[in-house]
Motif scaffolding. Structure first.
Motif, PDB file in Angstrom:
ATOM      1  N   GLN A  79       1.213  -1.382  -0.288  1.00 30.81           N
ATOM      2  CA  GLN A  79       0.016  -0.275  -0.025  1.00 30.81           C
ATOM      3  C   GLN A  79       0.937   1.442   0.157  1.00 30.81           C
ATOM      4  O   GLN A  79       0.363   2.048  -0.366  1.00 30.81           O
ATOM      5  N   ILE A  80       2.097   1.230   0.842  1.00 30.17           N
ATOM      6  CA  ILE A  80       2.750   2.411   0.786  1.00 30.17           C
ATOM      7  C   ILE A  80       4.162   1.702   1.031  1.00 30.17           C
ATOM      8  O   ILE A  80       5.308   1.019   1.093  1.00 30.17           O
ATOM      9  N   LYS A  81       5.215   2.964   0.472  1.00 29.89           N
ATOM     10  CA  LYS A  81       6.150   2.465   0.768  1.00 29.89           C
ATOM     11  C   LYS A  81       6.824   3.171   2.085  1.00 29.89           C
ATOM     12  O   LYS A  81       6.319   4.523   2.472  1.00 29.89           O
ATOM     13  N   VAL A  82       7.309   2.746   2.861  1.00 35.59           N
ATOM     14  CA  VAL A  82       8.106   3.263   4.203  1.00 35.59           C
ATOM     15  C   VAL A  82       9.514   3.452   4.218  1.00 35.59           C
ATOM     16  O   VAL A  82       9.940   2.571   4.326  1.00 35.59           O
ATOM     17  N   TYR A  83       9.636   4.484   4.925  1.00 35.43           N
ATOM     18  CA  TYR A  83      11.435   4.801   4.684  1.00 35.43           C
ATOM     19  C   TYR A  83      11.934   5.050   6.573  1.00 35.43           C
ATOM     20  O   TYR A  83      11.662   5.627   6.605  1.00 35.43           O
ATOM     21  N   VAL A  84      12.957   4.365   6.239  1.00 33.92           N
ATOM     22  CA  VAL A  84      13.027   4.646   7.913  1.00 33.92           C
ATOM     23  C   VAL A  84      14.566   5.498   7.637  1.00 33.92           C
ATOM     24  O   VAL A  84      15.627   4.744   7.659  1.00 33.92           O
ATOM     25  N   GLY A  85      14.382   7.301   8.565  1.00 35.10           N
ATOM     26  CA  GLY A  85      15.192   8.030   8.945  1.00 35.10           C
ATOM     27  C   GLY A  85      15.628   8.080  10.099  1.00 35.10           C
ATOM     28  O   GLY A  85      14.893   8.133  11.491  1.00 35.10           O
ATOM     29  N   LEU A  86      16.380   9.561  10.583  1.00 37.23           N
ATOM     30  CA  LEU A  86      17.123  10.122  11.650  1.00 37.23           C
ATOM     31  C   LEU A  86      17.298  11.060  11.755  1.00 37.23           C
ATOM     32  O   LEU A  86      18.515  11.638  10.012  1.00 37.23           O
ATOM     33  N   GLU A  87      16.782  12.133  11.514  1.00 31.93           N
ATOM     34  CA  GLU A  87      17.249  14.086  11.804  1.00 31.93           C
ATOM     35  C   GLU A  87      18.016  13.734  12.990  1.00 31.93           C
ATOM     36  O   GLU A  87      17.746  13.880  13.919  1.00 31.93           O
ATOM     37  N   ILE A  88      19.426  14.136  13.142  1.00 33.78           N
ATOM     38  CA  ILE A  88      20.791  14.360  13.775  1.00 33.78           C
ATOM     39  C   ILE A  88      21.292  15.934  13.316  1.00 33.78           C
ATOM     40  O   ILE A  88      21.208  15.670  12.666  1.00 33.78           O
TER      41      ILE A  88
END
Ligand SMILES: [Zn+2]
Ligand SMILES: [Zn+2]
Length: 250
Positions: A79-88
């Motif tokens: 259903q959707i692409k999920v990206y896993v990131g961090l803001e740092i």
């Protein structure tokens, strides 16, 4: 300028940062699907060893953050692409730690973590000291050049794919002058040189002094002067801290 992120929801925080809504990650994904987004990119505030800064997940929470979002990525993959990131933030002291390791290199090596976004909210004034401890009068003067330099150095490390709200660098100033123009130019040129994306932050637009049209006009002008394929890449990000802030930008 090359605009990225069409029909995507970019720059989303979670409850773990301690200043966001209590909704769980899955609620954000469901809402994004409901809105018709093709992708959602989570970029919660990244931790540091020893948990020396507030307003972010603890370092011990990071494996759970990555694991949970990767499970959800699988669950919703049709259903959707999920990206896993961090803001740092980028601090030299954590790129070259006392034990010889780099915190950023360690983060980059983590499985299930797709990207790092450079979100400079303060800068390092010395070993173990940071700009939030500067006297109020000094911070007005020093923050923009200090943060600008950290961003330029951070981009050159190659750890970051995106710079969050680069124009928030100027938040303590009231007037766009030659000094700010020089700092802005160095960030824009560095982003082009290292092919790093700059984020136009929707939340910044709502806060006085955080969104600078002068900066973005300059970015366009510099980008337009570059040969095809060497233009600046820009993405619009929400900086959402609750599901109610999710929208699909036009
Ligand atoms: Zn936040
Ligand atoms: Zn953010």
């Amino acid at each position: 300028m090359i605009k990225l992120g069409k029909n995507e929801i970019f720059h989303v925080h979670t409850f773990r940062c301690k200043h966001a809504g209590e909704e769980r990650d899955e609620e954000y994904i469901k809402k994004a699907i409901e809105l018709g987004a093709e992708a959602i990119a989570f970029t919660d505030h990244g931790p540091f060893p020893g948990n020396i800064f507030g307003n972010r997940m603890g370092i011990e929470e990071l494996p759970e953050y990555i694991h949970t979002l990767n499970s959800l990525r699988d669950k919703y993959k049709d259903q959707i692409k999920v990206y896993v990131g961090l803001e740092i933030e980028y601090f030299k002291g954590f790129d070259c730690m006392a034990n010889g390791e780099s915190h950023y290199k360690q983060l980059k090596a983590m499985e299930g973590l797709d990207f790092l976004m450079l979100g400079q909210h303060m800068y390092e004034t010395g070993i173990g000291s940071y700009s939030f401890s500067l006297p109020k009068e000094d911070i007005k003067r020093l923050e923009a050049p200090g943060m600008g330099q950290s961003i330029v150095e951070g981009i050159a490390t190659g750890y970051f794919d995106v710079v969050a709200h680069p124009d928030r660098t100027f938040r303590r100033r009231k007037v766009w002058d030659e000094e700010l123009a020089q700092i802005g130019r160095s960030i824009i040129e560095q982003a082009i040189r290292y092919d790093v994306i700059l984020e136009q932050n929707e939340s910044s637009r709502k806060h006085k002094g955080q969104y600078w049209t002068e900066f973005w006009d300059m970015a366009k002008e510099i980008s337009d002067s570059r040969p095809e394929g060497k233009e600046l890449k820009v993405i619009r990000g929400l900086d959402a801290h609750e599901t109610g802030e999710l929208i699909v930008l036009e």
